[in-house]
Write an enzyme that holds these catalytic residues in place. Structure first.
Site, PDB file in Angstrom:
ATOM      1  N   GLY A   1       0.835  -1.197   0.000  1.00  0.00           N
ATOM      2  CA  GLY A   1       0.000   0.000   0.000  1.00  0.00           C
ATOM      3  C   GLY A   1       0.865   1.239   0.000  1.00  0.00           C
ATOM      4  O   GLY A   1       1.971   1.238  -0.551  1.00  0.00           O
ATOM      5  N   GLU A   2       0.356   2.317   0.589  1.00  0.00           N
ATOM      6  CA  GLU A   2       1.086   3.590   0.685  1.00  0.00           C
ATOM      7  C   GLU A   2       1.247   4.286  -0.655  1.00  0.00           C
ATOM      8  O   GLU A   2       1.844   5.357  -0.718  1.00  0.00           O
ATOM      9  CB  GLU A   2       2.484   3.415   1.298  1.00  0.00           C
ATOM     10  CG  GLU A   2       2.547   2.761   2.653  1.00  0.00           C
ATOM     11  CD  GLU A   2       3.964   2.595   3.171  1.00  0.00           C
ATOM     12  OE1 GLU A   2       4.922   3.054   2.505  1.00  0.00           O
ATOM     13  OE2 GLU A   2       4.127   2.003   4.253  1.00  0.00           O
ATOM     14  N   GLY A   3       0.773   3.696  -1.737  1.00  0.00           N
ATOM     15  CA  GLY A   3       1.074   4.228  -3.063  1.00  0.00           C
ATOM     16  C   GLY A   3       2.400   3.738  -3.593  1.00  0.00           C
ATOM     17  O   GLY A   3       2.887   4.228  -4.624  1.00  0.00           O
TER      18      GLY A   3
END
Length: 339
Positions: free
Chosen positions: A303-305
């Site tokens: 996640g987190e980009g």
């Protein structure tokens, strides 16, 4: 009134700017005379044309890429659907702010600005098995926060997320938008056992059953089953479209936000590419529904980009080759001998 704001977003989704065909055509024309066999750079050629068309200019630029991460907490975590407590969301936001997360390193590696936007972390959304996750006002505030986060000078956007429990939210939203049961969409997230995944699927099914009467309306799905960070990403992706800013989508959770827009308007994601395919099982199915082919498949599931930020390098490479290569005439190379 909140409902008027929701109506505003509905209108913005229905009235979308289109690709600048003149700029895309100019990029395609240049690509045809560069010193390489036709198609030899594969998807890099398509990406350069895509970037030019959605930026509305030729040549395309990679001057002000932006990465923004939205963080939210979820009441459904009270059902025990995550391997980590909600406190981790707050702790990770501090890590982002201190520059210690993977996404900080990737944004820096590819010259992107970075910011993180925590969204009322002290007030988790409601448990969607007991009622709507957000009020209209809360949903609108999150949508607006995402919309406001996109900078006017951004020429390529990555949105990311942090929120313990949000793969459950993403699975519920995906099932609500594209059909299926919790078992079709639930995965391990941050490391659930098979028993944990089964419990997660049951919680999703309970939410789908409770909110069955609104599942045909993607905006109400967002409000009833979504989260603040999901809504903020919807707002940011939509703002990028209206700003003529191309977007790289990240993994499963970002894809669920994109699904809201896709369901509301089949062309709403034309300005987006999928940066990668996550190892979260539901993401492959979600990408098929979104009609997006990932640029990378590296078994990432952070996640987190982070997967989308890594794909910034591919877009940068596409633009560098498109803008910097010589044409056959400039280089004095015969087009016939290039193959």
């Amino acid at each position: 009134m909140p409902s008027n704001v929701l109506d505003k977003f509905r209108s913005l989704i229905s009235e979308l700017p289109l690709i600048d065909k003149s700029s895309a055509s100019a990029a395609a024309t240049r690509d045809a005379v560069l010193t390489k066999p036709a198609g030899a750079l594969g998807r890099l050629e398509d990406l350069a044309v895509w970037m030019s068309g959605w930026q509305g200019k030729h040549p395309p630029t990679y001057a002000s890429p932006q990465v923004v991460v939205f963080a939210g907490n979820h009441g459904v975590c009270d059902q025990g659907i995550s391997a980590f407590p909600r406190d981790v969301t707050v702790q990770m936001v501090a890590n982002f702010q201190n520059g210690g997360a993977a996404i900080n390193q990737l944004a820096d590696a590819f010259g992107a600005s970075f910011s993180v936007l925590p969204l009322s972390l002290e007030s988790p959304t409601l448990d969607f098995t007991k009622g709507p996750a957000m009020s209209e006002e809360e949903c609108c505030e999150a949508l607006q926060s995402g919309w406001n986060s996109v900078r006017q000078n951004t020429d390529l956007l990555v949105v990311g997320e942090m929120g313990i429990g949000n793969t459950t939210i993403a699975a519920a939203v995906s099932a609500a938008v594209f059909g299926g049961s919790g078992a079709d969409w639930a995965g391990p997230g941050t490391g659930l056992s098979m028993e944990g995944i089964q419990k997660k699927a049951a919680v999703i099914d309970a939410g789908l059953s409770l909110h069955a009467d609104i599942l045909g309306d993607p905006i109400l799905v967002l409000q009833h089953l979504g989260g603040r960070e999901i809504a903020a990403m919807v707002g940011a992706i939509l703002a990028a479209r209206h700003n003529k800013t191309p977007v790289i989508l990240d993994g499963f959770v970002v894809g669920a936000a994109a699904a809201i827009l896709k369901k509301a308007n089949s062309s709403a994601l034309d300005h987006c590419v999928a940066g990668h395919m996550s190892a979260e099982p539901g993401h492959e199915l979600l990408l098929r529904h979104l009609e997006k082919e990932p640029l990378l498949t590296l078994r990432m599931r952070l996640g987190e980009g982070s997967g989308a930020a890594l794909a910034l390098g591919i877009i940068k490479g596409a633009i560098a080759t498109h803008n910097g290569m010589a044409s056959f005439s400039d280089a004095g190379v015969s087009a016939e001998s290039s193959s």
